[in-house]
Design a protein around this motif. Structure first.
Motif, short mmCIF file in Angstrom:
data_model
loop_
_atom_site.label_atom_id
_atom_site.label_comp_id
_atom_site.label_asym_id
_atom_site.label_seq_id
_atom_site.Cartn_x
_atom_site.Cartn_y
_atom_site.Cartn_z
N ILE A 76 -1.78 30.80 -0.29
CA ILE A 76 -1.34 30.18 -1.54
C ILE A 76 -1.60 31.14 -2.69
O ILE A 76 -2.45 32.03 -2.60
CB ILE A 76 -2.05 28.83 -1.80
CG1 ILE A 76 -3.56 29.03 -1.95
CG2 ILE A 76 -1.73 27.82 -0.71
CD1 ILE A 76 -4.30 27.78 -2.38
N ALA A 77 -0.86 30.96 -3.76
CA ALA A 77 -1.00 31.82 -4.93
C ALA A 77 -2.34 31.57 -5.62
O ALA A 77 -2.91 30.49 -5.53
CB ALA A 77 0.15 31.57 -5.91
N ALA A 78 -2.82 32.58 -6.32
CA ALA A 78 -4.09 32.47 -7.03
C ALA A 78 -4.06 33.34 -8.27
O ALA A 78 -3.32 34.32 -8.34
CB ALA A 78 -5.25 32.88 -6.12
N THR A 79 -4.88 32.96 -9.22
CA THR A 79 -5.11 33.78 -10.40
C THR A 79 -6.55 34.27 -10.38
O THR A 79 -7.39 33.72 -9.68
CB THR A 79 -4.85 32.98 -11.69
OG1 THR A 79 -5.73 31.83 -11.72
CG2 THR A 79 -3.41 32.50 -11.75
N GLY A 80 -6.84 35.28 -11.17
CA GLY A 80 -8.18 35.83 -11.19
C GLY A 80 -8.26 37.08 -10.33
O GLY A 80 -7.26 37.78 -10.12
N LYS A 81 -9.45 37.35 -9.83
CA LYS A 81 -9.70 38.60 -9.11
C LYS A 81 -10.16 38.32 -7.68
O LYS A 81 -11.07 37.52 -7.45
CB LYS A 81 -10.78 39.40 -9.85
CG LYS A 81 -11.19 40.71 -9.17
CD LYS A 81 -12.26 41.41 -9.99
CE LYS A 81 -12.69 42.73 -9.36
NZ LYS A 81 -13.73 43.42 -10.16
N ILE A 82 -9.52 38.97 -6.72
CA ILE A 82 -9.97 38.97 -5.33
C ILE A 82 -9.97 40.42 -4.88
O ILE A 82 -8.91 41.01 -4.65
CB ILE A 82 -9.07 38.15 -4.39
CG1 ILE A 82 -8.83 36.74 -4.92
CG2 ILE A 82 -9.68 38.09 -2.98
CD1 ILE A 82 -7.80 35.97 -4.11
N GLU A 83 -11.14 41.00 -4.76
CA GLU A 83 -11.26 42.39 -4.35
C GLU A 83 -11.93 42.44 -2.98
O GLU A 83 -13.02 41.90 -2.80
CB GLU A 83 -12.09 43.18 -5.36
CG GLU A 83 -12.10 44.68 -5.12
CD GLU A 83 -12.83 45.43 -6.21
OE1 GLU A 83 -13.99 45.83 -5.97
OE2 GLU A 83 -12.26 45.59 -7.31
N VAL A 106 -4.88 40.08 -4.64
CA VAL A 106 -4.03 39.10 -5.32
C VAL A 106 -2.54 39.36 -5.11
O VAL A 106 -1.78 38.43 -4.82
CB VAL A 106 -4.38 39.00 -6.82
CG1 VAL A 106 -3.37 38.14 -7.56
CG2 VAL A 106 -5.78 38.42 -6.99
N PRO A 107 -2.06 40.60 -5.21
CA PRO A 107 -0.63 40.81 -5.01
C PRO A 107 -0.20 40.89 -3.54
O PRO A 107 0.99 41.01 -3.25
CB PRO A 107 -0.37 42.15 -5.71
CG PRO A 107 -1.66 42.88 -5.61
CD PRO A 107 -2.73 41.83 -5.70
N MET A 108 -1.15 40.79 -2.61
CA MET A 108 -0.82 40.95 -1.19
C MET A 108 -0.22 39.68 -0.60
O MET A 108 -0.45 38.57 -1.07
CB MET A 108 -2.08 41.31 -0.39
CG MET A 108 -2.61 42.70 -0.61
SD MET A 108 -3.93 43.07 0.59
CE MET A 108 -4.46 44.67 0.00
N THR A 109 0.54 39.87 0.48
CA THR A 109 0.98 38.75 1.30
C THR A 109 -0.13 38.39 2.29
O THR A 109 -1.11 39.14 2.46
CB THR A 109 2.24 39.11 2.09
OG1 THR A 109 1.90 40.16 3.03
CG2 THR A 109 3.36 39.60 1.17
N SER A 110 0.03 37.27 2.97
CA SER A 110 -0.97 36.89 3.97
C SER A 110 -1.02 37.90 5.11
O SER A 110 -2.09 38.20 5.63
CB SER A 110 -0.66 35.48 4.51
OG SER A 110 0.64 35.43 5.07
N ARG A 135 -7.64 29.51 1.76
CA ARG A 135 -6.20 29.77 1.73
C ARG A 135 -5.84 30.75 0.62
O ARG A 135 -4.94 31.58 0.78
CB ARG A 135 -5.44 28.45 1.53
CG ARG A 135 -5.49 27.55 2.77
CD ARG A 135 -4.88 26.20 2.49
NE ARG A 135 -4.88 25.37 3.71
CZ ARG A 135 -4.67 24.06 3.72
NH1 ARG A 135 -4.46 23.41 2.57
NH2 ARG A 135 -4.69 23.39 4.85
N ALA A 136 -6.55 30.67 -0.49
CA ALA A 136 -6.30 31.63 -1.57
C ALA A 136 -6.75 33.03 -1.15
O ALA A 136 -6.05 34.01 -1.41
CB ALA A 136 -7.03 31.19 -2.84
N LEU A 137 -7.92 33.12 -0.51
CA LEU A 137 -8.41 34.42 -0.06
C LEU A 137 -7.48 35.03 0.99
O LEU A 137 -7.26 36.24 1.00
CB LEU A 137 -9.83 34.29 0.50
CG LEU A 137 -10.92 33.83 -0.48
CD1 LEU A 137 -12.26 33.74 0.24
CD2 LEU A 137 -11.02 34.77 -1.67
N SER A 138 -6.95 34.19 1.87
CA SER A 138 -6.05 34.66 2.92
C SER A 138 -4.64 34.92 2.40
O SER A 138 -3.78 35.35 3.16
CB SER A 138 -5.97 33.62 4.05
OG SER A 138 -7.22 33.47 4.69
#
Length: 244
Positions: free
Chosen positions: A62-69, A76-80, A56-59
């Motif tokens: 839900i909100a998340a902290t850290g790095k998703i590249e 991270v700043p994207m919407t679903s 859910r965080a990757l998609s």
């Protein structure tokens, strides 16, 4: 490790120090993992380990902290919707089909964002080649099919979105072993065609047996990682998750 990872290519998906939860309650803490192009990566662990929360965080549900590249972009700043449009597609636990729509209409719903109609038609024919049972039932209501057929339909719907990374949550849940074997064979085929797969499973042996690499999660942490065969042979993993 997969050939892509061996060559030192940049990962398709890179997650570092990820944190996420619900209502101020943390579930994931400092989660880091990588998925390389055209490999199957298994994320395994018991119920409540945090696997679905990670998806859910990757998609970006839900909100998340850290790095998703992903594909060189910061998720991270994207919407679903934006994450989905970038090629990150999730097949949810429980299938979540449109029960009162036909199989074919469910598949076309997977392609609702696509404007390349000729390519959609080609992909639909390809899907019926991968899942002949769906071709036989394409005019049948999705809700009237067996559990295994519905799982095929859910996976096929995800493929119709033309994913760069397909994330599958608890594919084997409630299915007969013979059906699960068929689904794992399809995953191998689409991986060989260039689709990257993140397979989230409670069935540790199943997932690792069909994966290139794996991660083991406990209580929101990654506790083991490595080549899938190495994890299957790891004494601690065998004792804790395989009953050996």
């Amino acid at each position: 490790m997969s050939a892509a990872a061996k060559k030192g290519q940049a990962p398709l998906l890179k997650v570092a120090d990820l944190g996420a939860g619900y209502g101020g309650m943390p579930v994931l803490r400092n989660v880091s993992l990588e998925v390389h192009k055209a490999e199957i990566v298994a994320l395994v662990g018991g119920n409540g380990a945090g696997k679905t929360t990670l998806l859910r965080a990757l998609s970006r549900v839900i909100a998340a902290t850290g790095k998703i590249e992903f594909s060189g972009r910061d998720l991270v700043p994207m919407t679903s919707d934006e994450a989905f449009a970038s090629g990150l597609v999730q097949v949810p636990e429980g299938r979540q089909l449109f029960d009162r729509m036909t199989v074919e209409d469910n598949l076309l719903m997977g392609a609702y964002r696509r404007s390349d109609k000729a390519a959609v038609e080609r992909d639909l024919k390809r899907i019926y080649g991968l899942f002949p049972r769906l071709g036989e039932r394409k005019k049948q209501l999705a809700g009237s099919m067996s559990g295994g057929e519905q799982q095929m339909c859910a996976m096929a719907r995800g493929l119709m979105a033309a994913p760069v990374l397909l994330m599958i949550d608890e594919m084997s849940l409630g299915l007969a072993p013979v059906v699960v074997e068929q689904l794992m064979a399809v995953l191998g085929t689409i991986r060989d065609e260039g689709v990257t797969i993140l397979l989230v499973e409670q069935d540790v042996h199943l997932a690792l047996s069909g994966a290139d690499r794996g991660y083991v999660m406990e209580t929101g942490h990654i506790v083991h990682r490595g080549a899938a065969k190495e994890l299957i042979d790891d004494p601690e993993v065998r004792r804790a998750y395989l009953g050996l």
